[in-house]
Design a protein around this motif. Structure first.
Motif, mmCIF file in Angstrom:
data_model
loop_
_atom_site.group_PDB
_atom_site.id
_atom_site.type_symbol
_atom_site.label_atom_id
_atom_site.label_comp_id
_atom_site.label_asym_id
_atom_site.label_seq_id
_atom_site.Cartn_x
_atom_site.Cartn_y
_atom_site.Cartn_z
ATOM 1 N N TYR A 277 0.849 -1.198 0.000
ATOM 2 C CA TYR A 277 0.000 0.000 0.000
ATOM 3 C C TYR A 277 0.875 1.234 0.000
ATOM 4 O O TYR A 277 1.791 1.360 0.804
ATOM 5 N N HIS A 278 0.585 2.153 -0.930
ATOM 6 C CA HIS A 278 1.328 3.404 -1.021
ATOM 7 C C HIS A 278 0.571 4.483 -0.258
ATOM 8 O O HIS A 278 -0.561 4.834 -0.606
ATOM 9 N N ASN A 279 1.189 4.995 0.781
ATOM 10 C CA ASN A 279 0.486 5.923 1.669
ATOM 11 C C ASN A 279 0.120 7.234 0.995
ATOM 12 O O ASN A 279 -1.005 7.735 1.121
ATOM 13 N N SER A 280 1.082 7.829 0.250
ATOM 14 C CA SER A 280 0.788 9.124 -0.380
ATOM 15 C C SER A 280 -0.265 9.000 -1.464
ATOM 16 O O SER A 280 -1.154 9.845 -1.587
ATOM 17 N N LEU A 281 -0.164 7.958 -2.266
ATOM 18 C CA LEU A 281 -1.129 7.771 -3.356
ATOM 19 C C LEU A 281 -2.440 7.171 -2.864
ATOM 20 O O LEU A 281 -3.438 7.170 -3.599
ATOM 21 N N GLN A 282 -2.409 6.608 -1.647
ATOM 22 C CA GLN A 282 -3.598 5.976 -1.065
ATOM 23 C C GLN A 282 -4.175 4.919 -2.011
ATOM 24 O O GLN A 282 -5.363 4.928 -2.342
ATOM 25 N N ARG A 283 -3.285 3.992 -2.412
ATOM 26 C CA ARG A 283 -3.725 2.935 -3.335
ATOM 27 C C ARG A 283 -2.845 1.708 -3.153
ATOM 28 O O ARG A 283 -1.712 1.797 -2.695
ATOM 29 N N ASP A 284 -3.395 0.567 -3.525
ATOM 30 C CA ASP A 284 -2.621 -0.672 -3.537
ATOM 31 C C ASP A 284 -1.696 -0.697 -4.743
ATOM 32 O O ASP A 284 -2.048 -0.222 -5.836
#
Length: 583
Positions: A277-284
């Protein structure tokens, strides 16, 4: 100092226990260790009952020995610094590797000394023998070994005492002096000066047995390489293989590119991905399970011959053939078909064999493998018919008839195992592949191209131009293992979208069935279909701009190195394989 001289005079005293070392912290110590086993570096324990002596031979005693040695060596570090010596040096200027010395002075006669030359070497001490005013040590570097001939008369009093008291097997040493060949024919550096470059705190495995614990060998590869020098040769061979592959690709006009490891959609192969999970992009995001789809985008963009050597990640089982991360080369060539990739596979493997062995016949686990070209080429249908007598062309689309025929094969596993393999087959093509994997794969010892796979299991391959229901795809097998996989690439964007959609439907059906089974049994199994699959819309869009006719291939570098190094497990050719957590 009287205590120190008395200690040195005792030839039977090898080491101190940790408590003795700590208790005598105020007195200077010297230490002479002549072997690298943990047991030899500790004092004899006091007499104790038989059952306690047995327990002392357990792993806890081994840990205690190790701690004792470490405590003693830490004290040596303090003592060296107290005498003005730094036991962790910044550099050492060496003139020769050990191999260069062995080659340059091989002509010397036994007993001959070259006093007029001065050489400097560095490496790890792997053996040590002391005889009064003589100390012999074997130093190993990246190239090999050479003996250090240390004579009291050639060193200062302080240096010779330091040599005996502070140097242990495992230390990294720099030494300079002249060249001497002993009366027994051992080429040696006649040491005039030396310096401890790195003081080792932990003992090496016993020199007579090496590091034999397989699990520890993989977990502590650095110790494995020290204890078993041939292990390092595997990784030298691996480097040669990768280098030769690059040379081969460049000689055919291919250029190397890099594609993302973190991807928005898991695509290019049917395998379970690692999800993060990418925190900045808020996506898997997914660790790539193949480099295929991005390399094809490069073909769309106008590069006609591209390849990538890269790490691939698949969240699946671990075995002697499978590691969750492994290395492949994938290549794509515009205006060619899968026949071109067969030639390329032969070229790559034979060049790597010549670079590492100098010949095209290699031994693998007692079997001679001939890599002489051309290699055998057979269709999947013909190989299955040859092995089982079943002609899958006769079934058409009747999957139940195909399953009944397979159930009658001698040796075919039925019952629970069948329910997760044969019963899950949704087409004749899937049944054919199941039979191939069960009865044929392991028999393909000599290099064999298996051609023309069913369309149901080849969603990225072009339909066969001569046989309906098949694709122009091959897999290369050597020693019963898949080494490579190649297609005439699918370039029709509409057909590609349809196949991807069918693949997603199959995946979702399996996912639903798996969820139902887990719910009914209230178990916690390894759900291979727990993740969602989605279309890679950007890749499909790229195809709509137009991709030229092309062929592509992926080769497993780890398995190729296994073949060329006679390694039975993929863990032997990956420096730091993924392992279960130690209990």
């Amino acid at each position: 100092m009287e205590a120190l001289r008395a200690w040195r005079a005792s030839s039977n005293l090898i080491g101190f226990a940790a408590s003795r070392a700590a208790a005598s912290a105020s007195r200077p110590l010297g230490l002479r260790i002549r072997c690298c086993s943990a047991a030899a570096a500790t004092t004899n324990p006091p007499a104790q009952p038989q059952d306690r002596r047995r327990r002392s031979a357990s792993s806890s005693a081994s840990t205690s020995d190790r701690d004792s040695i470490r405590a003693i060596r830490l004290k040596k570090v303090d003592e060296l610094r107290g005498k003005g010596y730094e036991p962790y040096a910044y550099r050492w200027d060496r003139t020769h590797t050990t191999k260069a010395l062995q080659e340059q002075y091989t002509h010397l006669m036994n007993g001959e000394v070259c006093e007029d030359v001065s050489v400097s070497v560095a490496g790890r001490i792997v053996a040590r023998r002391a005889f009064g005013k003589l100390v012999f040590m074997t130093v190993r570097d990246d190239a090999g070994t050479v003996q250090l001939y240390c004579e009291k008369d050639s060193l200062t009093e302080d240096q010779f005492e330091q040599l005996k008291a502070f140097i242990d097997i495992g230390d990294i040493l720099g030494a300079s002096g002249s060249i001497k060949k002993t009366e027994k024919g051992e080429l040696s550096v006649y040491v005039k000066n030396f310096e401890i470059l790195t003081k080792s705190l932990l003992p090496l495995p016993d020199k007579y047995h090496g590091l034999t614990d397989v699990d520890k060998r993989y977990r502590q590869r650095y110790v494995d390489m020290i204890a078993n020098p041939k292990v390092a040769d595997v990784f030298r061979t691996r480097a040669k293989v990768v280098s030769e592959i690059r040379k081969t690709m460049e000689s055919f006009g291919f250029i190397e590119v890099e594609t993302p490891v973190l991807q928005g959609a898991a695509g290019g192969a049917e395998a379970r991905p690692f999800i993060t999970y990418h925190n900045s992009l808020q996506r898997d995001l997914y660790l790539r399970i193949a480099t295929e789809l991005h390399l094809k985008r490069m073909l769309v963009g106008g590069l006609e011959k591209v390849y990538e050597i890269g790490r691939i990640f698949r969240n699946e089982g671990i075995s002697t053939r499978h590691n969750p991360e492994f290395t492949t080369i994938e290549m794509y060539e515009a205006y060619s078909d899968y026949e071109s990739m067969m030639n390329m596979a032969e070229e790559i493997v034979t060049r790597c064999a010549m670079a590492t062995h100098g010949k095209l016949k290699v031994d693998y686990e007692g079997t001679e493998i001939s890599l002489e070209r051309p290699w055998r080429r057979e269709t999947m249908h013909s190989l299955v018919k040859e092995a089982t007598g079943i002609d899958f062309n006769s079934f058409g689309q009747d999957v139940e008839s195909a399953k009944r025929a397979v159930r009658g094969l001698p040796g075919f596993v039925v019952g629970n195992s069948e329910s997760t393999s044969l019963q899950a087959c949704s087409s004749v093509g899937h049944v054919l592949n199941e039979v191939f994997e069960t009865f044929v794969e392991s028999t393909l010892v000599q290099p064999t191209f298996v051609l023309d796979y069913p369309v149901e299991i080849s969603p990225l391959a072009k339909p066969h131009r001569s046989h309906v229901g098949l694709t122009e795809r091959f897999e290369l097998f050597i020693c019963g293992r898949e080494i490579g996989n190649a297609f005439s690439e699918l370039t029709d964007p509409i057909d590609q979208r349809s196949r991807f959609e069918n693949q997603i439907k199959q995946h979702n059906a399996k996912r639903a069935a798996m969820a139902k089974e887990v719910k009914s049994t209230e178990g916690e199994g390894d759900d291979d279909y727990s993740y969602e699959v989605s279309l890679d819309e950007d890749f499909l869009t790229s195809l709509e701009y137009g991709m030229p006719p092309a062929s592509g291939m992926g080769l497993g570098i780890d398995r190729l190195v296994m073949l060329l190094t006679n390694s039975s497990s993929i863990r032997d050719v990956i420096a730091f394989p993924v392992l279960k957590i130690q209990q």
